[in-house]
Design a protein around this motif. Structure first.
Motif, PDB file in Angstrom:
ATOM      1  N   SER A  13       0.813  -1.209   0.000  1.00 58.97           N
ATOM      2  CA  SER A  13       0.000   0.000   0.000  1.00 58.97           C
ATOM      3  C   SER A  13       0.847   1.259   0.000  1.00 58.97           C
ATOM      4  CB  SER A  13      -0.959   0.018   1.194  1.00 58.97           C
ATOM      5  OG  SER A  13      -0.229   0.109   2.394  1.00 58.97           O
ATOM      6  N   SER A  14       2.085   1.185   0.459  1.00 55.55           N
ATOM      7  CA  SER A  14       2.945   2.367   0.477  1.00 55.55           C
ATOM      8  C   SER A  14       3.421   2.750  -0.916  1.00 55.55           C
ATOM      9  CB  SER A  14       4.143   2.137   1.401  1.00 55.55           C
ATOM     10  OG  SER A  14       4.945   1.101   0.894  1.00 55.55           O
ATOM     11  N   PHE A  15       3.229   1.860  -1.904  1.00 58.15           N
ATOM     12  CA  PHE A  15       3.677   2.139  -3.258  1.00 58.15           C
ATOM     13  C   PHE A  15       2.582   2.728  -4.130  1.00 58.15           C
ATOM     14  CE2 PHE A  15       6.390  -1.377  -1.791  1.00 58.15           C
ATOM     15  CZ  PHE A  15       7.601  -0.722  -1.834  1.00 58.15           C
ATOM     16  N   VAL A  16       1.403   2.918  -3.605  1.00 58.19           N
ATOM     17  CA  VAL A  16       0.289   3.460  -4.375  1.00 58.19           C
ATOM     18  C   VAL A  16       0.437   4.968  -4.489  1.00 58.19           C
ATOM     19  CG1 VAL A  16      -2.209   3.761  -4.422  1.00 58.19           C
ATOM     20  CG2 VAL A  16      -1.240   1.607  -3.646  1.00 58.19           C
ATOM     21  N   ASN A  17       0.258   5.502  -5.708  1.00 56.62           N
ATOM     22  CA  ASN A  17       0.315   6.941  -5.909  1.00 56.62           C
ATOM     23  C   ASN A  17      -1.002   7.578  -5.505  1.00 56.62           C
ATOM     24  OD1 ASN A  17       2.919   6.898  -6.955  1.00 56.62           O
ATOM     25  ND2 ASN A  17       2.196   6.572  -9.024  1.00 56.62           N
ATOM     26  N   ALA A  18      -0.914   8.744  -4.912  1.00 54.64           N
ATOM     27  CA  ALA A  18      -2.117   9.439  -4.459  1.00 54.64           C
ATOM     28  C   ALA A  18      -2.865  10.051  -5.629  1.00 54.64           C
ATOM     29  CB  ALA A  18      -1.753  10.513  -3.443  1.00 54.64           C
ATOM     30  N   SER A  19      -2.199  10.670  -6.538  1.00 56.79           N
ATOM     31  CA  SER A  19      -2.744  11.405  -7.678  1.00 56.79           C
ATOM     32  C   SER A  19      -3.848  12.379  -7.295  1.00 56.79           C
ATOM     33  CB  SER A  19      -3.198  10.475  -8.807  1.00 56.79           C
ATOM     34  OG  SER A  19      -4.398   9.844  -8.505  1.00 56.79           O
ATOM     35  N   GLY A  20      -4.049  13.372  -8.128  1.00 55.22           N
ATOM     36  CA  GLY A  20      -5.091  14.343  -7.858  1.00 55.22           C
ATOM     37  C   GLY A  20      -4.988  15.561  -8.741  1.00 55.22           C
ATOM     38  N   GLY A  21      -6.006  16.396  -8.652  1.00 55.55           N
ATOM     39  CA  GLY A  21      -6.055  17.631  -9.416  1.00 55.55           C
ATOM     40  C   GLY A  21      -5.393  18.761  -8.657  1.00 55.55           C
ATOM     41  N   THR A  22      -4.771  19.670  -9.394  1.00 51.87           N
ATOM     42  CA  THR A  22      -4.102  20.824  -8.782  1.00 51.87           C
ATOM     43  C   THR A  22      -5.009  22.041  -8.846  1.00 51.87           C
ATOM     44  OG1 THR A  22      -3.129  21.625 -10.857  1.00 51.87           O
ATOM     45  CG2 THR A  22      -1.865  19.973  -9.616  1.00 51.87           C
ATOM     46  N   GLY A  23      -4.551  23.117  -8.260  1.00 53.10           N
ATOM     47  CA  GLY A  23      -5.189  24.410  -8.446  1.00 53.10           C
ATOM     48  C   GLY A  23      -4.846  24.900  -9.844  1.00 53.10           C
ATOM     49  N   SER A  24      -5.021  26.194 -10.093  1.00 51.88           N
ATOM     50  CA  SER A  24      -4.730  26.716 -11.424  1.00 51.88           C
ATOM     51  C   SER A  24      -3.743  27.869 -11.359  1.00 51.88           C
ATOM     52  CB  SER A  24      -6.021  27.172 -12.111  1.00 51.88           C
ATOM     53  OG  SER A  24      -6.599  28.241 -11.404  1.00 51.88           O
ATOM     54  N   GLY A  25      -3.057  28.092 -12.476  1.00 52.55           N
ATOM     55  CA  GLY A  25      -2.106  29.188 -12.584  1.00 52.55           C
ATOM     56  C   GLY A  25      -1.575  29.287 -13.997  1.00 52.55           C
ATOM     57  N   VAL A  26      -0.779  30.317 -14.248  1.00 51.37           N
ATOM     58  CA  VAL A  26      -0.207  30.569 -15.569  1.00 51.37           C
ATOM     59  C   VAL A  26       1.205  29.995 -15.628  1.00 51.37           C
ATOM     60  CG1 VAL A  26       0.518  32.388 -17.185  1.00 51.37           C
ATOM     61  CG2 VAL A  26      -1.594  32.640 -15.882  1.00 51.37           C
ATOM     62  N   PRO A  42       4.107  29.300 -10.892  1.00 50.95           N
ATOM     63  CA  PRO A  42       4.322  29.827  -9.540  1.00 50.95           C
ATOM     64  C   PRO A  42       3.120  29.708  -8.601  1.00 50.95           C
ATOM     65  CG  PRO A  42       5.266  31.311 -11.148  1.00 50.95           C
ATOM     66  CD  PRO A  42       4.489  30.270 -11.912  1.00 50.95           C
ATOM     67  N   ASP A  43       1.896  29.856  -9.129  1.00 50.40           N
ATOM     68  CA  ASP A  43       0.707  29.777  -8.271  1.00 50.40           C
ATOM     69  C   ASP A  43       0.489  28.391  -7.672  1.00 50.40           C
ATOM     70  OD1 ASP A  43       0.143  32.439  -8.744  1.00 50.40           O
ATOM     71  OD2 ASP A  43      -1.296  32.016 -10.346  1.00 50.40           O
ATOM     72  N   LEU A  44       1.192  27.377  -8.186  1.00 52.46           N
ATOM     73  CA  LEU A  44       0.984  26.017  -7.701  1.00 52.46           C
ATOM     74  C   LEU A  44       2.079  25.531  -6.767  1.00 52.46           C
ATOM     75  CD1 LEU A  44      -0.323  24.253 -10.946  1.00 52.46           C
ATOM     76  CD2 LEU A  44      -1.604  25.463  -9.173  1.00 52.46           C
ATOM     77  N   ILE A  45       3.072  26.365  -6.499  1.00 45.36           N
ATOM     78  CA  ILE A  45       4.158  25.948  -5.609  1.00 45.36           C
ATOM     79  C   ILE A  45       3.636  25.843  -4.182  1.00 45.36           C
ATOM     80  CG2 ILE A  45       6.405  26.559  -4.628  1.00 45.36           C
ATOM     81  CD1 ILE A  45       7.010  28.000  -7.264  1.00 45.36           C
ATOM     82  N   SER A  46       3.939  24.728  -3.560  1.00 39.05           N
ATOM     83  CA  SER A  46       3.546  24.508  -2.167  1.00 39.05           C
ATOM     84  C   SER A  46       4.713  23.881  -1.425  1.00 39.05           C
ATOM     85  CB  SER A  46       2.338  23.569  -2.107  1.00 39.05           C
ATOM     86  OG  SER A  46       2.048  23.237  -0.777  1.00 39.05           O
ATOM     87  N   THR A  47       4.989  24.354  -0.235  1.00 34.74           N
ATOM     88  CA  THR A  47       6.060  23.772   0.566  1.00 34.74           C
ATOM     89  C   THR A  47       5.546  22.610   1.411  1.00 34.74           C
ATOM     90  OG1 THR A  47       5.650  25.395   2.316  1.00 34.74           O
ATOM     91  CG2 THR A  47       7.348  25.930   0.691  1.00 34.74           C
ATOM     92  N   GLU A  48       4.266  22.396   1.369  1.00 33.47           N
ATOM     93  CA  GLU A  48       3.638  21.342   2.165  1.00 33.47           C
ATOM     94  C   GLU A  48       3.636  20.023   1.378  1.00 33.47           C
ATOM     95  OE1 GLU A  48      -0.834  20.722   3.807  1.00 33.47           O
ATOM     96  OE2 GLU A  48      -0.062  22.767   3.754  1.00 33.47           O
ATOM     97  N   MET A  49       4.292  19.006   1.912  1.00 36.34           N
ATOM     98  CA  MET A  49       4.305  17.702   1.258  1.00 36.34           C
ATOM     99  C   MET A  49       2.909  17.101   1.313  1.00 36.34           C
ATOM    100  SD  MET A  49       7.170  17.516   0.070  1.00 36.34           S
ATOM    101  CE  MET A  49       8.304  16.215  -0.174  1.00 36.34           C
ATOM    102  N   GLY A  50       2.507  16.455   0.231  1.00 35.20           N
ATOM    103  CA  GLY A  50       1.188  15.832   0.190  1.00 35.20           C
ATOM    104  C   GLY A  50       0.068  16.842   0.014  1.00 35.20           C
ATOM    105  N   SER A  51       0.409  18.077  -0.366  1.00 33.15           N
ATOM    106  CA  SER A  51      -0.612  19.105  -0.563  1.00 33.15           C
ATOM    107  C   SER A  51      -1.400  18.815  -1.839  1.00 33.15           C
ATOM    108  CB  SER A  51       0.026  20.486  -0.666  1.00 33.15           C
ATOM    109  OG  SER A  51       0.726  20.608  -1.890  1.00 33.15           O
ATOM    110  N   LYS A  52      -2.465  19.564  -2.063  1.00 34.50           N
ATOM    111  CA  LYS A  52      -3.280  19.403  -3.263  1.00 34.50           C
ATOM    112  C   LYS A  52      -2.422  19.506  -4.520  1.00 34.50           C
ATOM    113  CE  LYS A  52      -7.089  21.470  -5.801  1.00 34.50           C
ATOM    114  NZ  LYS A  52      -8.164  22.429  -5.811  1.00 34.50           N
TER     115      LYS A  52
END
Length: 114
Positions: A13-26, A42-52
């Motif tokens: 189960s640790s090898f499963v990818n989370a996948s998901g949609g991001t926010g939007s930006g240019v 730049p609008d999608l940069i996040s320092t939080e691991m596992g973020s959207k």
């Protein structure tokens, strides 16, 4: 027998990818190499691991990546170029980590937003 099945499920189960949609930006820059294409949004940069915007906790989401070996590489590459030239916002569906050193969220779908 059941305990082996449960143990296997926990191990893999640790090898499963989370996948998901991001926010939007240019897209502000595009980096093309013979082994990958990466875009900077730049609008999608996040320092939080596992973020959207980095659901698989890749090493960084300073860039988002596609690979020439991706089945729809040419289509996504052309879409990214068109969006950057037009200055349109994009959002991605990402799955796994690719690009330079497999460190960036892997784009599998692109939406262009007006």
């Amino acid at each position: 027998m059941n305990k082996y099945l449960i143990l296997s499920a926990l191990l893999f189960s640790s090898f499963v990818n989370a996948s998901g949609g991001t926010g939007s930006g240019v897209i502000t820059s595009m980096y093309v190499n013979n082994g990958w294409t990466m875009v900077h949004v730049p609008d999608l940069i996040s320092t939080e691991m596992g973020s959207k915007n980095n659901p698989d906790s890749c090493a960084s989401n300073y860039y988002f990546a596609i690979m020439p070996t991706d089945q729809n590489y040419s289509t996504i590459h052309a879409t990214l170029m068109a969006a950057q030239i037009a200055g349109k916002k994009v959002k991605f569906w990402v799955n796994g980590c690719k690009g330079q050193n497999n460190s960036y969220p892997h784009i599998v779908s692109v939406w262009i937003i007006s």
